[in-house]
Design an enzyme around this catalytic site. Structure first.
Site, PDB file in Angstrom:
ATOM      1  N   GLY A  39       0.822  -1.207   0.000  1.00 29.83           N
ATOM      2  CA  GLY A  39       0.000   0.000   0.000  1.00 29.83           C
ATOM      3  C   GLY A  39       0.852   1.251   0.000  1.00 29.83           C
ATOM      4  O   GLY A  39       2.052   1.217   0.278  1.00 29.83           O
ATOM      5  N   ASP A  59       0.739  -4.463  10.838  1.00 26.37           N
ATOM      6  CA  ASP A  59       0.596  -5.710  10.096  1.00 26.37           C
ATOM      7  C   ASP A  59      -0.495  -6.531  10.760  1.00 26.37           C
ATOM      8  O   ASP A  59      -0.394  -6.882  11.944  1.00 26.37           O
ATOM      9  CB  ASP A  59       1.935  -6.460  10.126  1.00 26.37           C
ATOM     10  CG  ASP A  59       1.933  -7.725   9.271  1.00 26.37           C
ATOM     11  OD1 ASP A  59       0.843  -8.207   8.909  1.00 26.37           O
ATOM     12  OD2 ASP A  59       3.031  -8.238   8.993  1.00 26.37           O
ATOM     13  N   GLY A 105     -11.208 -12.769  15.191  1.00 25.28           N
ATOM     14  CA  GLY A 105     -11.186 -12.713  16.650  1.00 25.28           C
ATOM     15  C   GLY A 105     -11.560 -11.340  17.167  1.00 25.28           C
ATOM     16  O   GLY A 105     -12.317 -11.213  18.150  1.00 25.28           O
ATOM     17  N   TYR A 148      -1.150 -17.505  -3.099  1.00 21.62           N
ATOM     18  CA  TYR A 148      -2.258 -16.539  -3.095  1.00 21.62           C
ATOM     19  C   TYR A 148      -3.604 -17.251  -3.156  1.00 21.62           C
ATOM     20  O   TYR A 148      -4.505 -16.971  -2.357  1.00 21.62           O
ATOM     21  CB  TYR A 148      -2.110 -15.595  -4.288  1.00 21.62           C
ATOM     22  CG  TYR A 148      -3.162 -14.516  -4.361  1.00 21.62           C
ATOM     23  CD1 TYR A 148      -3.256 -13.539  -3.373  1.00 21.62           C
ATOM     24  CD2 TYR A 148      -4.058 -14.460  -5.425  1.00 21.62           C
ATOM     25  CE1 TYR A 148      -4.211 -12.535  -3.446  1.00 21.62           C
ATOM     26  CE2 TYR A 148      -5.015 -13.459  -5.512  1.00 21.62           C
ATOM     27  CZ  TYR A 148      -5.091 -12.495  -4.517  1.00 21.62           C
ATOM     28  OH  TYR A 148      -6.043 -11.508  -4.590  1.00 21.62           O
TER      29      TYR A 148
END
Length: 329
Positions: A39, A59, A105, A148
């Site tokens: 990004g 992250d 979570g 991926y």
């Protein structure tokens, strides 16, 4: 009345930044999160003065905590181009496993609804055409693209497990090829590759014989489909993409006409496991979300080309560099 709060991971990426814009515009308090490995802050810096936008440089594969309530989480953190995930395969797998686990979570603690960004790559090199959501795919888990493809397939499985066993409100969007402003010019995907080559005066490179197909959806249409899915009651995967299929060879001709390119087209070997066909069946999106793409490819390409033409010379000639080195562990 207090604003709804939404966390968007991958916020500084191509799609994440457009989602941030949309939710700020729609009156939400937006929390963007990104580790900036793929990004770019330039995609969201226009939002920094806005009191209803905040940014966490983090992250999502590490433990994440966001103070206060959260109403929605959109998980869009992941390398998405072959150049990226082939250079950082382990991190790609981590964000699709540890990253989604952390987001789910957090959603469970906050009682938030989660929407995850899956991909048409879960279909692999498909034996069913066009691709419907009930097709299980044809993926090579140990091939170069497997890092991926399987990360996204695992992400879907984990999301459905949280929905089934914890009663979490979840949504899954399967995104087909999307284009528009803020794409990275050198990320290896066909549209920015063709436009970048044309602007730099390079030959346009087709991998394979050019008969393979893709279906391109303009980013504004995609964002609208994602928002509609988030606020729907549907929990199974939904394809969002433009079913207007075109061969890569014909697409190259469109780019040549758009850009006035005088260079020739050259051909190179097709990468391993590169899908031969890609076209979404969007019947589910039409019936459940009342969604279908509105922007014609010719119009979307003009807007995208205008954006790329506005890049500086440094950005135009920037090649992939060693920014991944710190993440290769």
């Amino acid at each position: 009345m207090s604003r709804k709060r939404v966390l968007i991971t991958g916020a500084a990426g191509f799609l994440g930044s457009h989602l941030c814009d949309r939710f700020v515009k729609d009156g939400f308090h937006v929390i963007g999160m990104d580790n900036l490995i793929t990004g770019r802050l330039s995609n969201i810096e226009h939002l920094f003065p806005n009191e209803h936008f905040e940014f966490y440089h983090q992250d999502v594969s590490q433990f994440i905590h966001v103070p206060g309530k959260l109403d929605y989480i959109l998980h869009f953190a992941s390398p998405a181009s072959p150049i990226d995930y082939l250079k950082i395969p382990i991190q790609t797998l981590k964000v699709g496993s540890l990253g989604i686990h952390n987001c789910l979570g957090l959603a469970r603690v906050k009682k938030a609804r989660v929407l995850i960004a899956s991909t048409s790559e879960v279909y692999g090199d498909p034996e069913v055409h066009p691709q419907t959501e009930d097709y299980w795919g044809n993926v090579n888990p140990i091939g170069p693209r497997g890092v991926y493809d399987e990360a996204k397939r695992f992400q879907e499985a984990m999301t459905m497990a949280y929905h089934t066993y914890h009663g979490l409100e979840t949504r899954i969007v399967r995104i087909f090829n999307t284009y528009g402003p803020r794409m990275r010019l050198n990320d290896g995907r066909v549209l920015p590759a063709f436009i970048g080559q044309s602007l730099r005066g390079e030959d346009l490179t087709i991998f394979g014989d050019g008969s393979q197909t893709r279906s391109f959806c303009y980013v504004d249409d995609l964002i609208d489909g994602i928002v509609r899915l988030l606020f729907s009651d549907y929990v199974e995967p939904v394809n969002i993409g433009n079913p207007d299929e075109i061969s890569i060879r014909d697409f190259a001709e469109e780019i040549i006409k758009l850009t006035g390119t005088t260079q020739k087209v050259i051909y190179k070997d097709l990468p391993v496991n590169d899908p031969k066909q890609r076209q979404p069946d969007i019947s589910r999106a039409k019936s459940i979300l009342d969604w279908s793409p509105k922007v014609k490819r010719s119009d979307g390409l003009k807007l995208t080309y205008k954006y790329f033409k506005g890049l500086s010379k440094d950005e135009l000639f920037l090649k992939e560099h060693n920014k991944f080195d710190a993440y290769i562990k």
